[in-house]
Write a protein that holds these residues in place. Sequence first.
Motif, PDB file in Angstrom:
ATOM      1  N   SER A  49      15.067  58.269  69.626  1.00  0.00           N
ATOM      2  CA  SER A  49      15.133  56.811  69.676  1.00  0.00           C
ATOM      3  C   SER A  49      14.382  56.224  68.484  1.00  0.00           C
ATOM      4  CB  SER A  49      14.552  56.279  71.002  1.00  0.00           C
ATOM      5  OG  SER A  49      15.037  54.976  71.240  1.00  0.00           O
ATOM      6  N   GLY A  50      14.963  56.375  67.294  1.00  0.00           N
ATOM      7  CA  GLY A  50      14.352  55.848  66.085  1.00  0.00           C
ATOM      8  C   GLY A  50      14.381  54.326  66.045  1.00  0.00           C
ATOM      9  N   HIS A  51      13.560  53.748  65.164  1.00  0.00           N
ATOM     10  CA  HIS A  51      13.490  52.293  65.020  1.00  0.00           C
ATOM     11  C   HIS A  51      14.693  51.818  64.215  1.00  0.00           C
ATOM     12  CE1 HIS A  51      12.013  48.332  63.663  1.00  0.00           C
ATOM     13  NE2 HIS A  51      11.309  48.366  64.784  1.00  0.00           N
ATOM     14  N   ALA A  52      15.564  51.034  64.848  1.00  0.00           N
ATOM     15  CA  ALA A  52      16.848  50.686  64.244  1.00  0.00           C
ATOM     16  C   ALA A  52      16.687  49.916  62.936  1.00  0.00           C
ATOM     17  CB  ALA A  52      17.682  49.872  65.234  1.00  0.00           C
ATOM     18  N   TRP A  53      15.753  48.958  62.888  1.00  0.00           N
ATOM     19  CA  TRP A  53      15.664  48.082  61.716  1.00  0.00           C
ATOM     20  C   TRP A  53      15.123  48.829  60.509  1.00  0.00           C
ATOM     21  CZ3 TRP A  53      17.907  43.369  61.902  1.00  0.00           C
ATOM     22  CH2 TRP A  53      18.243  42.896  63.179  1.00  0.00           C
ATOM     23  N   THR A  54      14.181  49.733  60.726  1.00  0.00           N
ATOM     24  CA  THR A  54      13.700  50.568  59.631  1.00  0.00           C
ATOM     25  C   THR A  54      14.840  51.427  59.097  1.00  0.00           C
ATOM     26  OG1 THR A  54      11.546  50.664  60.720  1.00  0.00           O
ATOM     27  CG2 THR A  54      11.960  52.273  58.994  1.00  0.00           C
ATOM     28  N   TRP A  55      15.581  52.013  60.022  1.00  0.00           N
ATOM     29  CA  TRP A  55      16.698  52.882  59.659  1.00  0.00           C
ATOM     30  C   TRP A  55      17.780  52.126  58.897  1.00  0.00           C
ATOM     31  CZ3 TRP A  55      21.923  52.918  60.976  1.00  0.00           C
ATOM     32  CH2 TRP A  55      22.617  54.097  60.695  1.00  0.00           C
ATOM     33  N   LEU A  56      18.073  50.904  59.308  1.00  0.00           N
ATOM     34  CA  LEU A  56      19.143  50.146  58.662  1.00  0.00           C
ATOM     35  C   LEU A  56      18.891  49.966  57.173  1.00  0.00           C
ATOM     36  CD1 LEU A  56      19.807  47.529  61.470  1.00  0.00           C
ATOM     37  CD2 LEU A  56      21.592  48.901  60.366  1.00  0.00           C
ATOM     38  N   PRO A  79      12.462  36.218  68.825  1.00  0.00           N
ATOM     39  CA  PRO A  79      13.659  35.850  68.054  1.00  0.00           C
ATOM     40  C   PRO A  79      13.374  35.516  66.600  1.00  0.00           C
ATOM     41  CG  PRO A  79      13.121  34.179  69.704  1.00  0.00           C
ATOM     42  CD  PRO A  79      12.315  35.381  70.028  1.00  0.00           C
ATOM     43  N   ALA A  80      12.204  34.958  66.289  1.00  0.00           N
ATOM     44  CA  ALA A  80      11.886  34.664  64.889  1.00  0.00           C
ATOM     45  C   ALA A  80      11.728  35.947  64.085  1.00  0.00           C
ATOM     46  CB  ALA A  80      10.619  33.817  64.796  1.00  0.00           C
ATOM     47  N   ILE A  81      11.142  36.980  64.680  1.00  0.00           N
ATOM     48  CA  ILE A  81      10.973  38.256  63.988  1.00  0.00           C
ATOM     49  C   ILE A  81      12.325  38.936  63.799  1.00  0.00           C
ATOM     50  CG2 ILE A  81       9.866  40.514  64.094  1.00  0.00           C
ATOM     51  CD1 ILE A  81       8.000  38.082  63.603  1.00  0.00           C
ATOM     52  N   MET A  82      13.186  38.874  64.805  1.00  0.00           N
ATOM     53  CA  MET A  82      14.518  39.446  64.659  1.00  0.00           C
ATOM     54  C   MET A  82      15.310  38.703  63.584  1.00  0.00           C
ATOM     55  SD  MET A  82      17.484  40.164  67.510  1.00  0.00           S
ATOM     56  CE  MET A  82      16.497  41.309  68.469  1.00  0.00           C
ATOM     57  N   ALA A  83      15.192  37.377  63.555  1.00  0.00           N
ATOM     58  CA  ALA A  83      15.871  36.605  62.517  1.00  0.00           C
ATOM     59  C   ALA A  83      15.358  36.982  61.134  1.00  0.00           C
ATOM     60  CB  ALA A  83      15.687  35.112  62.771  1.00  0.00           C
ATOM     61  N   GLN A  84      14.041  37.187  61.005  1.00  0.00           N
ATOM     62  CA  GLN A  84      13.466  37.591  59.726  1.00  0.00           C
ATOM     63  C   GLN A  84      14.032  38.939  59.275  1.00  0.00           C
ATOM     64  OE1 GLN A  84       9.335  38.730  59.789  1.00  0.00           O
ATOM     65  NE2 GLN A  84       8.967  37.925  57.724  1.00  0.00           N
ATOM     66  N   ALA A  85      14.131  39.887  60.193  1.00  0.00           N
ATOM     67  CA  ALA A  85      14.680  41.199  59.852  1.00  0.00           C
ATOM     68  C   ALA A  85      16.138  41.080  59.415  1.00  0.00           C
ATOM     69  CB  ALA A  85      14.554  42.139  61.053  1.00  0.00           C
ATOM     70  N   LEU A  89      17.738  41.987  55.576  1.00  0.00           N
ATOM     71  CA  LEU A  89      18.841  42.910  55.306  1.00  0.00           C
ATOM     72  C   LEU A  89      19.990  42.212  54.594  1.00  0.00           C
ATOM     73  CD1 LEU A  89      18.970  44.998  58.604  1.00  0.00           C
ATOM     74  CD2 LEU A  89      18.282  45.810  56.346  1.00  0.00           C
ATOM     75  N   GLN A  90      20.334  41.003  55.039  1.00  0.00           N
ATOM     76  CA  GLN A  90      21.439  40.289  54.417  1.00  0.00           C
ATOM     77  C   GLN A  90      21.089  39.857  52.988  1.00  0.00           C
ATOM     78  OE1 GLN A  90      24.496  40.048  55.144  1.00  0.00           O
ATOM     79  NE2 GLN A  90      25.328  37.973  55.175  1.00  0.00           N
ATOM     80  N   GLN A  91      19.808  39.564  52.727  1.00  0.00           N
ATOM     81  CA  GLN A  91      19.406  39.190  51.371  1.00  0.00           C
ATOM     82  C   GLN A  91      19.491  40.400  50.441  1.00  0.00           C
ATOM     83  OE1 GLN A  91      16.651  39.829  49.199  1.00  0.00           O
ATOM     84  NE2 GLN A  91      17.386  38.257  47.791  1.00  0.00           N
ATOM     85  N   MET A  92      19.080  41.566  50.923  1.00  0.00           N
ATOM     86  CA  MET A  92      19.115  42.768  50.090  1.00  0.00           C
ATOM     87  C   MET A  92      20.525  43.316  49.915  1.00  0.00           C
ATOM     88  SD  MET A  92      15.714  45.025  50.963  1.00  0.00           S
ATOM     89  CE  MET A  92      16.211  45.410  52.646  1.00  0.00           C
ATOM     90  N   PHE A  93      21.353  43.152  50.960  1.00  0.00           N
ATOM     91  CA  PHE A  93      22.708  43.708  50.954  1.00  0.00           C
ATOM     92  C   PHE A  93      23.689  42.580  51.308  1.00  0.00           C
ATOM     93  CE2 PHE A  93      19.731  46.998  52.548  1.00  0.00           C
ATOM     94  CZ  PHE A  93      19.786  47.875  51.471  1.00  0.00           C
ATOM     95  N   PRO A  94      23.992  41.697  50.363  1.00  0.00           N
ATOM     96  CA  PRO A  94      24.750  40.480  50.681  1.00  0.00           C
ATOM     97  C   PRO A  94      26.090  40.762  51.356  1.00  0.00           C
ATOM     98  CG  PRO A  94      23.811  40.351  48.474  1.00  0.00           C
ATOM     99  CD  PRO A  94      23.577  41.750  48.950  1.00  0.00           C
ATOM    100  N   LEU A 158      15.521  33.898  52.438  1.00  0.00           N
ATOM    101  CA  LEU A 158      16.824  33.733  53.071  1.00  0.00           C
ATOM    102  C   LEU A 158      17.941  34.273  52.183  1.00  0.00           C
ATOM    103  CD1 LEU A 158      16.400  30.101  54.431  1.00  0.00           C
ATOM    104  CD2 LEU A 158      16.731  32.155  55.826  1.00  0.00           C
ATOM    105  N   PRO A 159      18.992  34.819  52.786  1.00  0.00           N
ATOM    106  CA  PRO A 159      20.164  35.212  52.010  1.00  0.00           C
ATOM    107  C   PRO A 159      20.987  33.983  51.632  1.00  0.00           C
ATOM    108  CG  PRO A 159      20.573  35.564  54.330  1.00  0.00           C
ATOM    109  CD  PRO A 159      19.147  35.089  54.224  1.00  0.00           C
ATOM    110  N   GLU A 160      21.886  34.145  50.684  1.00  0.00           N
ATOM    111  CA  GLU A 160      22.759  33.025  50.317  1.00  0.00           C
ATOM    112  C   GLU A 160      23.663  32.640  51.480  1.00  0.00           C
ATOM    113  OE1 GLU A 160      24.937  33.442  46.722  1.00  0.00           O
ATOM    114  OE2 GLU A 160      23.166  33.900  45.497  1.00  0.00           O
ATOM    115  N   THR A 161      24.124  33.632  52.225  1.00  0.00           N
ATOM    116  CA  THR A 161      24.978  33.389  53.389  1.00  0.00           C
ATOM    117  C   THR A 161      24.311  34.004  54.614  1.00  0.00           C
ATOM    118  OG1 THR A 161      26.957  33.541  52.009  1.00  0.00           O
ATOM    119  CG2 THR A 161      27.262  33.743  54.394  1.00  0.00           C
TER     120      THR A 161
END
Length: 316
Positions: A49-56, A79-85, A89-94, A158-161
């Motif tokens: 049961s690895g940490h999904a967000w680190t893995w992503l 929810p704010a921490i999940m939104a930040q994660a 990811l979306q900013q790094m990988f648009p 924030l990401p562009e989209t």
Amino acid sequence: MTRIGYHAAHEQYAPGALRDLAIRAEAAGFAAIKCSDHIQPWSARQGHSGHAWTWLGAAMQATTVPFGNIAAPGYRYHPAIMAQAAATLQQMFPDRFWLALGTGEALNEAMTGMVWPDKPERNARLKECFDVMHALLRGDTVTHRGRVTAVEARLWSLPETPPPLFGAAATAETARFLGGWAEGLLTLGGDPAQTARVIEAFREGGGAGKPVHIQHTISWADTQDEAMASALDQWAPVAIGGEINWDIRRPSDFDHLARFVDEEHIGRSVRVSADPGLHRADLQAFAELGVDTVFVHNVGRNQDAFIDMAARELVG
């Protein structure tokens, strides 16, 4: 055109091995990848049961296809921490990340010590979390006091989209509830007729024109006996049915219940077959429902052989 994706099950593989499977799945022709988000496996036999967000972050850096995750805000994750994660990811990988929000399972969320609520209360909590996350991902400063609390919360990177926030539903009732506000639907495969009813409820509830993803669970192996043995060994605890999946807290309890799941019962949750043609026909039936992506989860430990078979028979 419906894409065929690969489901990466954190419950069944160590994070490094799962990253390598994601790389291999893309090379084989899978057009997208999604993962689970657990803190415990369903069964002690699954064992990870690895940490999904680190893995992503690592898996997306090593590949080029879109990724998705299904997670429950408001319990383990504020929810704010999940939104930040999600924003990171979306900013790094648009335009390569989407997130499905679900009401969660006690298996993963009750470990915080919070009272585990009934389904109507979990639905209400989910909608509040969605509203907070949706606003944050669009650059708003959010103060909200309700089932969850956020005080002057803001995301600075924030990401562009914004990444799309899907809703996860296993039943038509939940899908209809999501239709008016979720930005897409993630639902289960299995029986195409049942899946069609869930999708139709989502569209009737306000989701017409929004994207739909399906997670389709199968057990494939070289022989029917091997496929059935893998399904019963790895996925019997998940196939118990009813409300049990959402309310039981410990893998050991799921393993006790798995003793009551036989070959007929497992077939209601897992498409068990050694015939690639049958799996190909199922994917075509889902495509005819007008869905965007079908993520195939082969529950057996034979992932290398499955990916090779899929490259020949399912994703070409």
